[in-house]
Write an enzyme that holds these catalytic residues in place. Sequence first.
Site, PDB file in Angstrom:
ATOM      1  N   GLY A 183       0.836  -1.146  -0.090  1.00  0.00           N
ATOM      2  CA  GLY A 183       0.043  -0.036  -0.135  1.00  0.00           C
ATOM      3  C   GLY A 183       0.828   1.208   0.069  1.00  0.00           C
ATOM      4  N   GLY A 238       0.686   5.526   1.178  1.00  0.00           N
ATOM      5  CA  GLY A 238      -0.058   6.301   1.749  1.00  0.00           C
ATOM      6  C   GLY A 238       0.666   8.055   1.679  1.00  0.00           C
ATOM      7  N   GLY A 239       0.104   9.002   2.315  1.00  0.00           N
ATOM      8  CA  GLY A 239       0.871  10.205   2.132  1.00  0.00           C
ATOM      9  C   GLY A 239       2.131  10.141   2.960  1.00  0.00           C
ATOM     10  N   VAL A 298       4.374   0.845   1.876  1.00  0.00           N
ATOM     11  CA  VAL A 298       4.651  -0.500   2.796  1.00  0.00           C
ATOM     12  C   VAL A 298       4.579  -1.515   1.557  1.00  0.00           C
ATOM     13  CG1 VAL A 298       3.464  -1.833   4.371  1.00  0.00           C
ATOM     14  CG2 VAL A 298       2.903   0.543   4.434  1.00  0.00           C
ATOM     15  N   ASP A 323      -5.222   8.939  14.925  1.00  0.00           N
ATOM     16  CA  ASP A 323      -5.530   8.622  13.577  1.00  0.00           C
ATOM     17  C   ASP A 323      -6.069   7.118  13.516  1.00  0.00           C
ATOM     18  OD1 ASP A 323      -5.818   9.160  11.015  1.00  0.00           O
ATOM     19  OD2 ASP A 323      -3.793   8.300  10.243  1.00  0.00           O
TER      20      ASP A 323
END
Length: 320
Positions: free
Chosen positions: A34, A36-37, A41, A162
């Site tokens: 994955g 993300g910002g 990963v 988060d």
Amino acid sequence: MPVCVPVFMTGFRMFSLSEMKAATNNFSEHNLIGRGGSATVYKGVISDVLVAIKRFCAARHLRRDVDHYVNVFALLGQHQNIVCFLGYCQETTYEKMLYKGRYVEAEITSMIVVEEYTPNGNLSDIIEGQCPQMDWSIIFQIIQGMAQGIAHLHWKNIIHMDLKPENILFDSNMNPKICDFEMCKIFDQEVTQEVTEELAGTLGYMAPEYIAQGVISAKNDVYSFGLLVLSTIRGMSRSGLLQHSIEWAWEVREAQSLKDLFDSASCGESQLQEVERRIHIGLLCTQDNPRERPTMPDVLRMLNSEERPAAPTPPSFIKR
């Protein structure tokens, strides 16, 4: 100041960049899990064991961010509902890069953490209906596990900041594991809240007092947990997909239409009562006023008791 454990005293393994490259086939797209910002990963193999390798974006993260990440896990220890931290990599290399028509030597710092690999996706898959319908016993196990993990965080004076579906991972037994601690706050023992002008996190799961006034406390996580619970149950019902989870839950509660939302073959009377209890708890956790929300130990007691919790107050956006 929050307790800070020096990185060299944590006992976590420090990997070399060459080990990280070997584990991920030089960070190949084939190994990508994955993006993300803040990090990408990868799935990797270290000593014949599958692991998750999170490579932070160097442009956005400084060395102290990985130090913070390591420090959090040093304080947390191991818990069945928190992703297991295995080690980290902080290594500076010098590479030649083309800049304005000529090659210059650039300093590149790699910041990487290594965690256990969780093979069964995340909570978003359940909420969005991207996985087969699950047995209610598994859903109750997931809600219980999330509550246990967050309660452990708060016991250690750590606020996640988060909590969202993508940050609840599942191991091979569908045991929930909380992950992604880049934004978390570590409080001193005597501190219960602070105020910030810089918001961070995921807007849909932020507590209203954090959005409006920048107030940070354990009740931020309680609010996010409540939303996770309500969103999970709404996802199981496959209804109200265009509604906010809190609005959906209040409509279901007031119309007493819970029985109509689930197949009686998969959700008997006793299970319906358990679903109703968890909706009730989710609504208590998402109260507008943080003082009216339970603590996570309170949540665990409510989850494991047959006593009916106090009645929640409708949020300001619900018309009565």
